[in-house]
Scaffold this motif. Structure first.
Motif, short mmCIF file in Angstrom:
data_model
loop_
_atom_site.label_atom_id
_atom_site.label_comp_id
_atom_site.label_asym_id
_atom_site.label_seq_id
_atom_site.Cartn_x
_atom_site.Cartn_y
_atom_site.Cartn_z
N TYR A 1 3.92 0.81 -11.16
CA TYR A 1 4.04 1.81 -10.26
C TYR A 1 4.69 2.94 -11.05
O TYR A 1 5.73 2.63 -11.45
CB TYR A 1 4.83 1.54 -9.09
N LYS B 1 0.80 -1.32 0.15
CA LYS B 1 -0.02 -0.01 -0.08
C LYS B 1 0.92 1.24 0.00
O LYS B 1 1.87 1.41 0.82
CB LYS B 1 -0.94 0.05 1.39
N ASP B 2 0.85 2.10 -0.89
CA ASP B 2 1.61 3.06 -1.12
C ASP B 2 1.24 4.36 0.01
O ASP B 2 0.07 4.79 -0.09
CB ASP B 2 1.49 3.96 -2.60
N LYS B 3 2.23 4.72 0.71
CA LYS B 3 1.88 5.67 1.98
C LYS B 3 1.46 6.96 1.18
O LYS B 3 1.14 7.97 1.86
CB LYS B 3 3.03 5.66 2.94
N GLU B 4 2.18 7.28 0.03
CA GLU B 4 1.87 8.56 -0.74
C GLU B 4 0.50 8.83 -1.09
O GLU B 4 -0.31 9.83 -1.28
CB GLU B 4 2.80 9.16 -1.37
N THR B 5 -0.09 7.71 -1.76
CA THR B 5 -1.24 7.76 -2.31
C THR B 5 -2.45 6.74 -1.77
O THR B 5 -3.80 7.04 -2.34
CB THR B 5 -1.41 7.40 -3.74
N ASN B 6 -2.06 5.94 -0.79
CA ASN B 6 -2.88 5.09 -0.03
C ASN B 6 -3.55 3.97 -1.38
O ASN B 6 -4.39 3.27 -1.03
CB ASN B 6 -3.78 5.56 0.47
N ASP B 7 -3.09 4.11 -2.38
CA ASP B 7 -3.43 2.89 -3.57
C ASP B 7 -2.74 1.75 -3.06
O ASP B 7 -1.62 1.61 -2.55
CB ASP B 7 -2.88 3.27 -4.75
N ILE B 8 -3.51 0.32 -3.03
CA ILE B 8 -2.84 -0.72 -2.90
C ILE B 8 -2.49 -1.31 -4.33
O ILE B 8 -3.29 -1.46 -5.50
CB ILE B 8 -4.02 -1.89 -2.42
#
Length: 53
Positions: free
Chosen positions: A24, A10-17
């Motif tokens: 990416y 889970k990307d901490k910058e976008t909250n995308d999984i």
């Protein structure tokens, strides 16, 4: 720059999984290097430079 996801995260910058096999995309070399070092992205680590250079 585009990178292949080799471990789900889970990307901490976008909250995308991001799932294995997906792409990416980022222009932030430092962020990409962090994810490569952590084993989430496939790619070669690049020397750190200021973003936008």
């Amino acid at each position: 720059m585009k990178y292949e996801v080799i471990k789900e995260f889970k990307d901490k910058e976008t909250n995308d999984i991001l799932i294995v096999g997906s792409s990416y995309e980022t222009e932030k070399k430092q962020r990409a290097n962090e994810l490569i070092k952590a084993g989430f992205l496939k790619g070669d680590e690049k020397p750190d430079k200021k973003d936008g250079e």
